[in-house]
Write an enzyme that holds these catalytic residues in place. Structure first.
Site, PDB file in Angstrom:
ATOM      1  N   THR A 350       1.265  -1.129   0.042  1.00  0.00           N
ATOM      2  CA  THR A 350      -0.265  -0.113  -0.149  1.00  0.00           C
ATOM      3  C   THR A 350       1.212   1.303   0.241  1.00  0.00           C
ATOM      4  O   THR A 350       2.720   1.231   0.466  1.00  0.00           O
ATOM      5  CB  THR A 350      -1.150  -0.013   1.168  1.00  0.00           C
ATOM      6  OG1 THR A 350      -2.178   1.038   0.781  1.00  0.00           O
ATOM      7  CG2 THR A 350      -0.186   0.391   2.406  1.00  0.00           C
ATOM      8  N   GLY A 432       2.346  -1.469   5.305  1.00  0.00           N
ATOM      9  CA  GLY A 432       2.652  -3.134   5.822  1.00  0.00           C
ATOM     10  C   GLY A 432       1.529  -3.704   6.763  1.00  0.00           C
ATOM     11  O   GLY A 432       1.885  -4.742   7.145  1.00  0.00           O
ATOM     12  N   GLY A 433       0.280  -3.443   5.412  1.00  0.00           N
ATOM     13  CA  GLY A 433      -0.125  -4.520   5.550  1.00  0.00           C
ATOM     14  C   GLY A 433      -0.863  -4.909   7.079  1.00  0.00           C
ATOM     15  O   GLY A 433      -1.672  -4.147   8.021  1.00  0.00           O
TER      16      GLY A 433
END
Length: 527
Positions: A350, A432-433
């Site tokens: 992202t 970072g998910g």
């Protein structure tokens, strides 16, 4: 203050406007938009859309976004949910009948209708000053002229490979081979034509007409259930932000379907431990954070879903009493049992950006394709890369987050604000998910418990309990790792750094302090 003998970067200070992003072009575009008369909303749109060319594996107009915004002169926040919904033809029962236990990320069924473009259009009309045409001009330019691939982008791209791309327009990305080298010029001229339609027609230029037809044709060609009606019906939602407190500071997040409530729950659990008395890089702090993460993420996985379609107990998740009960289960000398494994996917890729203008408007925006290059499906005419956000659904029958027509999946991307005890607003985000909720709590603790400046709070090494393994960046010493192993943790040094972050502090004197994560290619810029 950082040690100037050691390599690193300083915080950035400015008085008239500032942006922090994970790519320098994104920061520069935002500043140029402010200097051209735009406000923070305009600058955030301009930067975000251009980032789809700068970091094409991370984000793009085929994805989703979320926004927290503080208007100039107001001491409150507004939220915008720009996540798309599943198409009407999606069937979890049919997928289970095929023998699937999870929704594959590289599949047309993982493509919920992209919501970001409608959110950008709404953001522009509701809070912007310039209009979409001016905001999209930089992205149109770079789609045609190209952007040199940055080092971190090249590093990430190499982990994905050309076999990921499929659909009618896949060759445009396969042509780069396994990965372009740093400095290689990346262009998407066909996407410039789509951006021109959006600039001229607003959201209808994306969700109806030739661009929508192109995306639907690509999805149908690989077995997707999507229709033009699914795209035309897409709308973002204004939502009320939620907040929790941490030792006098307020942590503001968006409500579900994102995991912001998990970040608040995690932080409020950690409030029950005297972290300030612990070594910030010692095993005791890492252990407590890991155990709180287990509990917060287990709650997230059980309850967070689309609140417009199912009952999500958000108030209970962010209640102090809930955090107190869960914190009582954490022991400093022993491990909790691992929660049930997560079946649905969690995203890894992202971009996050933050912009503050000279009048005091602040925008915290996060924008994603979910997995690296999303679903890998590329449309033929406009070369739009479609995300894989539907992989955030579960196929468990009856679960609140079960894949259902018209539902939004649980999202891991979460923009945030911190309001300090001094009343200073601080928009921030941690990429970072799945790490993001833990990253929010750690960032807040670094500021509140350890008194770090913004850049130092971002720079420090990270640890993350993830699906049974405690990932430890190389910044931790061997003694810390060995102590954690002795406690029973399974340790791994991740191949890829854990996340990235940006933040801007709006000081009481009006000066802006910005920071950007050295794990990425970007920077904070101001004027």
């Amino acid at each position: 203050m950082r040690d100037f003998h050691s390599p690193g970067r300083s915080a950035v200070f400015a008085a008239e406007g500032m942006c922090a992003t994970s790519h320098p072009f994104g920061a520069r575009i935002a500043i140029e938009t402010l200097q051209a008369g735009g406000n923070a909303a305009d600058a955030a749109i301009a930067s975000a859309v251009a980032m789809g060319l700068c970091e094409p594996h991370m984000t793009g107009i085929g994805g989703d976004c979320f926004v927290l915004l503080k208007p100039a002169g107001e001491d409150r926040l507004y939220g915008l949910n720009g996540s798309g919904r599943a198409p009407a033809g999606l069937s979890a029962a049919a997928l289970r009948a095929e023998g699937l236990e999870a929704l594959p990320g590289r599949s047309p069924q993982a493509v919920t209708v992209p919501g970001a473009v409608d959110a950008f259009d709404h953001l522009s009309r509701r809070w912007g000053r310039l209009g979409l045409a001016d905001c999209l001009a930089p992205a149109i330019h770079y789609a045609e002229a190209g952007v040199p691939i940055a080092p971190r982008v090249a590093f990430d791209w190499a982990t994905i490979g050309p076999g990921h791309f499929w659909g009618p327009g896949a060759e445009v990305l396969r042509a780069h081979g396994r990965a372009p080298r740093p400095g290689t010029l990346f262009q998407l001229p066909a996407q410039a034509a789509a951006l021109r339609r959006i600039a001229a027609e607003g959201r209808d230029g994306f969700y109806t007409g030739p661009v929508a037809e192109d995306m639907v044709a690509a999805l149908r060609a690989v077995g997707g259930p999507h229709t033009l009606d699914d795209f035309a019906a897409t709308r973002c939602d204004e939502v009320e932000p939620v907040a929790g407190s941490y030792r006098g500071a307020e942590l503001w997040e968006l409500p579900p379907n994102g995991q912001g409530a998990a970040a608040i729950l995690l932080a409020q659990m950690l409030e029950h431990f005297d972290l300030a008395d612990l070594d910030p890089l010692g095993p005791e702090r890492v252990h407590l954070e890991a155990e709180a993460t287990k509990l917060a993420y287990d709650a997230r996985n059980r309850f967070i879903a689309d609140p417009s379609r199912v009952d999500v107990p958000t108030d209970r998740l962010i209640a102090k009493a809930t955090a107190e009960r869960l914190a009582a289960d954490i022991r400093p000398d022993a491990l909790l049992a691992d929660p049930a494994p997560l079946v649905e996917s969690v995203h890894r890729d992202t971009i996050y950006l933050v912009v503050v203008d000279g009048e005091g408007m602040a925008v915290s925006l996060i924008y994603s394709l979910f997995h690296g290059f999303g679903s890998g499906i590329v449309s033929e005419r406009y070369n739009i890369l479609l995300h894989s956000r539907g992989a955030g659904f579960t196929l468990e029958e009856g679960h609140p987050n079960e894949a259902r027509p018209g539902h939004r999946p649980m999202h891991t991307i979460i923009p945030a604000f911190l309001k300090t005890e001094l009343g200073e607003w601080m928009p921030f985000g941690v990429m970072g998910g799945a790490y993001q909720a833990t990253g929010h709590a750690r960032f807040v603790s670094n500021l509140v418990d350890y008194g770090l400046d913004l850049q130092s709070a971002i720079d420090g090494p990270r640890a993350f309990w993830d699906d049974g393994t405690l990932k430890i960046e190389r910044g931790y010493d061997d003694a810390t790792r060995q102590a954690l192993i002795a406690l029973g943790h399974r340790i791994a040094v991740p191949e890829i750094p854990i996340g990235g972050a940006q933040a801007i502090r709006i000081r009481k004197d009006g000066v802006l302090e910005g920071a950007s994560d050295p794990r990425k290619d970007g920077c904070a810029l101001g004027y």
